[in-house]
Design an enzyme around this catalytic site. Structure first.
Site, PDB file in Angstrom:
ATOM      1  N   THR A 184      51.318  47.445   7.665  1.00  0.00           N
ATOM      2  CA  THR A 184      50.315  48.490   7.881  1.00  0.00           C
ATOM      3  C   THR A 184      50.261  48.916   9.342  1.00  0.00           C
ATOM      4  OG1 THR A 184      47.920  48.844   7.925  1.00  0.00           O
ATOM      5  CG2 THR A 184      48.639  46.569   7.992  1.00  0.00           C
ATOM      6  N   ASP A 185      49.800  50.137   9.568  1.00  0.00           N
ATOM      7  CA  ASP A 185      49.626  50.589  10.963  1.00  0.00           C
ATOM      8  C   ASP A 185      48.518  49.808  11.667  1.00  0.00           C
ATOM      9  OD1 ASP A 185      47.416  51.682   9.668  1.00  0.00           O
ATOM     10  OD2 ASP A 185      47.785  53.745  10.290  1.00  0.00           O
ATOM     11  N   GLU A 186      47.684  49.098  10.880  1.00  0.00           N
ATOM     12  CA  GLU A 186      46.571  48.367  11.510  1.00  0.00           C
ATOM     13  C   GLU A 186      47.049  47.237  12.411  1.00  0.00           C
ATOM     14  OE1 GLU A 186      43.067  47.476   9.329  1.00  0.00           O
ATOM     15  OE2 GLU A 186      43.212  49.286   8.112  1.00  0.00           O
ATOM     16  N   TYR A 219      41.846  40.924   8.534  1.00  0.00           N
ATOM     17  CA  TYR A 219      42.886  41.539   7.689  1.00  0.00           C
ATOM     18  C   TYR A 219      44.107  41.909   8.530  1.00  0.00           C
ATOM     19  CZ  TYR A 219      45.487  45.345   5.497  1.00  0.00           C
ATOM     20  OH  TYR A 219      46.500  46.146   5.034  1.00  0.00           O
ATOM     21  N   LYS A 259      48.010  40.450   8.514  1.00  0.00           N
ATOM     22  CA  LYS A 259      49.204  41.280   8.261  1.00  0.00           C
ATOM     23  C   LYS A 259      50.169  41.187   9.443  1.00  0.00           C
ATOM     24  CE  LYS A 259      49.889  43.769   5.221  1.00  0.00           C
ATOM     25  NZ  LYS A 259      50.552  43.557   3.895  1.00  0.00           N
TER      26      LYS A 259
HETATM   27  P1  NAD Z   1      45.363  46.540  -3.417  1.00  0.00           P
HETATM   28  O1  NAD Z   1      44.278  45.641  -2.925  1.00  0.00           O
HETATM   29  O2  NAD Z   1      45.005  47.761  -4.180  1.00  0.00           O
HETATM   30  O3  NAD Z   1      46.375  45.694  -4.343  1.00  0.00           O
HETATM   31  C1  NAD Z   1      46.792  44.415  -4.000  1.00  0.00           C
HETATM   32  C2  NAD Z   1      47.466  43.813  -5.226  1.00  0.00           C
HETATM   33  O4  NAD Z   1      47.947  42.523  -4.853  1.00  0.00           O
HETATM   34  C3  NAD Z   1      46.520  43.601  -6.412  1.00  0.00           C
HETATM   35  O5  NAD Z   1      47.142  43.992  -7.608  1.00  0.00           O
HETATM   36  C4  NAD Z   1      46.253  42.111  -6.404  1.00  0.00           C
HETATM   37  O6  NAD Z   1      45.977  41.577  -7.690  1.00  0.00           O
HETATM   38  C5  NAD Z   1      47.559  41.581  -5.842  1.00  0.00           C
HETATM   39  N1  NAD Z   1      47.418  40.266  -5.202  1.00  0.00           N
HETATM   40  C6  NAD Z   1      46.465  39.894  -4.308  1.00  0.00           C
HETATM   41  N2  NAD Z   1      46.643  38.615  -3.964  1.00  0.00           N
HETATM   42  C7  NAD Z   1      47.750  38.176  -4.627  1.00  0.00           C
HETATM   43  C8  NAD Z   1      48.447  36.958  -4.661  1.00  0.00           C
HETATM   44  N3  NAD Z   1      48.051  35.896  -3.956  1.00  0.00           N
HETATM   45  N4  NAD Z   1      49.551  36.862  -5.440  1.00  0.00           N
HETATM   46  C9  NAD Z   1      49.969  37.937  -6.188  1.00  0.00           C
HETATM   47  N5  NAD Z   1      49.319  39.102  -6.200  1.00  0.00           N
HETATM   48  C10 NAD Z   1      48.228  39.233  -5.424  1.00  0.00           C
HETATM   49  O7  NAD Z   1      46.233  46.889  -2.140  1.00  0.00           O
HETATM   50  P2  NAD Z   1      47.005  48.240  -1.759  1.00  0.00           P
HETATM   51  O8  NAD Z   1      46.062  49.168  -1.094  1.00  0.00           O
HETATM   52  O9  NAD Z   1      47.780  48.679  -2.931  1.00  0.00           O
HETATM   53  O10 NAD Z   1      47.993  47.680  -0.637  1.00  0.00           O
HETATM   54  C11 NAD Z   1      49.261  47.158  -0.991  1.00  0.00           C
HETATM   55  C12 NAD Z   1      49.979  46.728   0.271  1.00  0.00           C
HETATM   56  O11 NAD Z   1      50.122  47.836   1.146  1.00  0.00           O
HETATM   57  C13 NAD Z   1      49.226  45.668   1.071  1.00  0.00           C
HETATM   58  O12 NAD Z   1      50.157  44.765   1.594  1.00  0.00           O
HETATM   59  C14 NAD Z   1      48.569  46.450   2.202  1.00  0.00           C
HETATM   60  O13 NAD Z   1      48.417  45.649   3.345  1.00  0.00           O
HETATM   61  C15 NAD Z   1      49.580  47.550   2.434  1.00  0.00           C
HETATM   62  N6  NAD Z   1      49.089  48.821   2.934  1.00  0.00           N
HETATM   63  C16 NAD Z   1      48.052  49.452   2.333  1.00  0.00           C
HETATM   64  C17 NAD Z   1      47.656  50.714   2.792  1.00  0.00           C
HETATM   65  C18 NAD Z   1      46.526  51.469   2.125  1.00  0.00           C
HETATM   66  O14 NAD Z   1      46.111  52.512   2.631  1.00  0.00           O
HETATM   67  N7  NAD Z   1      45.992  51.027   0.996  1.00  0.00           N
HETATM   68  C19 NAD Z   1      48.310  51.306   3.875  1.00  0.00           C
HETATM   69  C20 NAD Z   1      49.370  50.603   4.493  1.00  0.00           C
HETATM   70  C21 NAD Z   1      49.743  49.382   4.002  1.00  0.00           C
HETATM   71  O1  DAU Z   2      45.721  52.092   7.832  1.00  0.00           O
HETATM   72  C1  DAU Z   2      46.169  51.378   6.736  1.00  0.00           C
HETATM   73  C2  DAU Z   2      45.025  50.585   6.132  1.00  0.00           C
HETATM   74  O2  DAU Z   2      44.149  51.526   5.526  1.00  0.00           O
HETATM   75  C3  DAU Z   2      45.492  49.547   5.126  1.00  0.00           C
HETATM   76  O3  DAU Z   2      46.254  48.584   5.811  1.00  0.00           O
HETATM   77  C4  DAU Z   2      44.295  48.884   4.442  1.00  0.00           C
HETATM   78  O4  DAU Z   2      44.757  48.011   3.418  1.00  0.00           O
HETATM   79  C5  DAU Z   2      43.455  49.970   3.813  1.00  0.00           C
HETATM   80  O5  DAU Z   2      42.310  49.399   3.204  1.00  0.00           O
HETATM   81  C6  DAU Z   2      43.028  50.992   4.872  1.00  0.00           C
HETATM   82  O6  DAU Z   2      42.112  50.399   5.826  1.00  0.00           O
HETATM   83  P1  DAU Z   2      40.835  51.188   6.378  1.00  0.00           P
HETATM   84  O7  DAU Z   2      39.867  50.219   6.895  1.00  0.00           O
HETATM   85  O8  DAU Z   2      41.241  52.303   7.259  1.00  0.00           O
HETATM   86  O9  DAU Z   2      40.345  51.860   4.969  1.00  0.00           O
HETATM   87  P2  DAU Z   2      38.894  52.002   4.299  1.00  0.00           P
HETATM   88  O10 DAU Z   2      39.070  52.879   3.117  1.00  0.00           O
HETATM   89  O11 DAU Z   2      38.225  50.693   4.107  1.00  0.00           O
HETATM   90  O12 DAU Z   2      38.080  52.804   5.409  1.00  0.00           O
HETATM   91  C7  DAU Z   2      38.544  54.048   5.907  1.00  0.00           C
HETATM   92  C8  DAU Z   2      37.549  54.518   6.961  1.00  0.00           C
HETATM   93  O13 DAU Z   2      36.309  54.843   6.325  1.00  0.00           O
HETATM   94  C9  DAU Z   2      37.213  53.469   8.006  1.00  0.00           C
HETATM   95  O14 DAU Z   2      37.038  54.089   9.261  1.00  0.00           O
HETATM   96  C10 DAU Z   2      35.876  52.883   7.541  1.00  0.00           C
HETATM   97  C11 DAU Z   2      35.214  54.055   6.840  1.00  0.00           C
HETATM   98  N1  DAU Z   2      34.326  53.717   5.704  1.00  0.00           N
HETATM   99  C12 DAU Z   2      34.824  52.926   4.717  1.00  0.00           C
HETATM  100  C13 DAU Z   2      34.045  52.580   3.633  1.00  0.00           C
HETATM  101  C14 DAU Z   2      34.575  51.679   2.547  1.00  0.00           C
HETATM  102  C15 DAU Z   2      33.037  54.243   5.635  1.00  0.00           C
HETATM  103  O15 DAU Z   2      32.603  54.998   6.521  1.00  0.00           O
HETATM  104  N2  DAU Z   2      32.260  53.896   4.558  1.00  0.00           N
HETATM  105  C16 DAU Z   2      32.700  53.072   3.561  1.00  0.00           C
HETATM  106  O16 DAU Z   2      31.901  52.779   2.620  1.00  0.00           O
END
Ligand code: NAD
Ligand code: DAU
Length: 342
Positions: free
Chosen positions: A125-127, A153, A157
């Site tokens: 992730t970019d985080e 988190y 990562k």
């Molecule tokens: P998500 O939380 O929607 O899904 C995670 C999945 O992993 C779920 O199906 C969960 O059951 C499974 N899981 C969790 N723990 C596990 C374990 N111990 N063993 C096997 N399976 C397990 O997450 P997402 O948003 O789809 O993110 C997927 C990946 O992409 C993550 O690695 C996250 O860090 C990365 N990522 C997410 C975003 C985003 O915006 N959502 C952006 C960049 C990177």
């Molecule tokens: O940048 C990639 C990341 O993006 C991934 O690695 C993470 O898995 C994914 O969850 C996401 O992280 P963020 O923290 O950016 O996403 P989130 O949707 O939780 O929040 C987005 C922005 O919105 C953040 O600035 C917090 C704000 N927010 C979030 C929630 C849930 C609110 O203002 N209110 C809310 O209720």
């Protein structure tokens, strides 16, 4: 080609399953997923009808199970999506983030070493780069930006990324890492900003915006992330990191207002609440490397992607309403019940 997709019952993993089934009609896909609160087998209903797709329930940190699976399946490629992914949950309870995101990654890579694979791809992730100031729009995350994390988190990562690079250098494991910006699209769990705001707006509930809503995220339609990973596992250079993002920075308040506008709901639903601890200010990816080296660029622009996403939530109410009716209700009360309105 046989690919292990971990975390394939979650948001991005499930989109990747569907993308790969369509794009590569001759590949076999195995999904390993623990079905935590974020995993949903319903999401994979259509994939389960395909004989080239197999689902295995299990934890990536369960060494015995993982090694048995690798021995049986002899994977060519592993793409690791499985993770605890929600920043707010990591602030409440970091432990499981360390176990899944770090030890789970180690377990998968140990199995890769033992049974041999062509590629291990870590979905990062970019985080891991921390955040950028709001008053320096000229700054972007490149692959050279130092790791500098803010939340448990992102720290978990980043730790996994370092371990992946160490396994490459020390053991010669053929790895790649991608670091993507915020995704949005179908099957996004309603604890995250965009689906949470859509669900609350549709239910005429307050929309909880942290702080003043001025934090910036760089949004990418999920299918474009899937396309990038597909390109990296096939054409990416072993040992390399690729940033993924489409230059689409928006403040949170812009996103929330856009959702309300698309749904025809009043901005009176917006409620400013106590900020997230350690809240990252701005994420912004420089995607030059993946563009130049692999020819990747996004297909879906935000104005189209957000309409498609809102429509998906309108057309798939059962999917997210089932989640809202379950254990998630306790989570919502725990996380938002104690936030002050500001
Ligand atoms: P998500 O939380 O929607 O899904 C995670 C999945 O992993 C779920 O199906 C969960 O059951 C499974 N899981 C969790 N723990 C596990 C374990 N111990 N063993 C096997 N399976 C397990 O997450 P997402 O948003 O789809 O993110 C997927 C990946 O992409 C993550 O690695 C996250 O860090 C990365 N990522 C997410 C975003 C985003 O915006 N959502 C952006 C960049 C990177
Ligand atoms: O940048 C990639 C990341 O993006 C991934 O690695 C993470 O898995 C994914 O969850 C996401 O992280 P963020 O923290 O950016 O996403 P989130 O949707 O939780 O929040 C987005 C922005 O919105 C953040 O600035 C917090 C704000 N927010 C979030 C929630 C849930 C609110 O203002 N209110 C809310 O209720």
């Amino acid at each position: 080609m046989k690919i292990l997709i971990t975390g394939g019952a979650g948001f991005i993993g499930s989109n990747f399953v569907y993308y790969m089934l369509k794009k590569h009609p001759d590949y076999d896909l195995v999904c390993l997923d623990a079905l935590t609160y974020a995993g949903n087998l319903k999401t994979l209903d259509e994939a389960l009808k395909n004989e080239r797709f197999t689902f295995v329930k299990g934890d990536i940190a369960d060494r015995e199970l993982v090694f048995e699976l690798f021995a049986k399946e002899q994977f060519d490629i592993v793409v690791n999506f499985a993770a605890e992914s929600h920043v707010d949950r990591s602030i409440e309870d970091p432990g499981i983030f360390l176990k899944t995101n770090i030890l789970g990654t180690q377990t998968l890579m140990d199995a890769c070493r033992k049974y041999g694979i062509k590629r291990y791809h870590q979905v990062s992730t970019d985080e891991v780069y921390g955040d950028l100031p709001l008053d320096r729009p000229d700054l972007f995350f490149t692959e050279e930006t130092p790791i500098h994390t803010s939340s448990p988190y992102s720290a978990s990562k980043a730790s996994a990324d370092l371990l992946v690079q160490a396994y490459h250098r020390t053991f010669g494991l053929p790895i790649t890492i991608s670091r993507c910006s915020n995704n949005y699209g179908p099957y996004h769990f309603p604890e995250k900003l965009i689906p949470l705001m859509i669900a609350n707006a549709l239910n005429d509930k307050p929309l909880p915006v942290y702080g003043e809503g001025l934090n910036v995220r760089d949004w990418l339609y999920v299918e474009d992330h899937c396309k990038a990973i597909d390109m990296i596992i096939h054409d990416g250079k072993v040992g390399e990191v690729y940033n993924i993002g489409g230059h689409n920075e928006k403040t949170n308040i812009y996103i929330v207002k856009k959702i309300l506008e698309l749904l025809g709901k009043s901005e009176d639903l917006i409620t400013f609440v106590t900020d997230r601890k350690g809240h990252d200010l701005r994420y912004a990816i420089d995607p030059t490397k993946i563009k130049n080296d692999l020819g990747w660029e996004p297909d879906t622009m935000f104005d189209d992607g957000i309409v498609k996403t809102v429509n998906w939530y309108l057309e798939n109410r059962e999917w997210w309403e089932t989640i809202l009716r379950g254990e998630y209700q306790n989570y919502y009360e725990k996380m938002y019940g104690k936030r002050d309105i500001i």
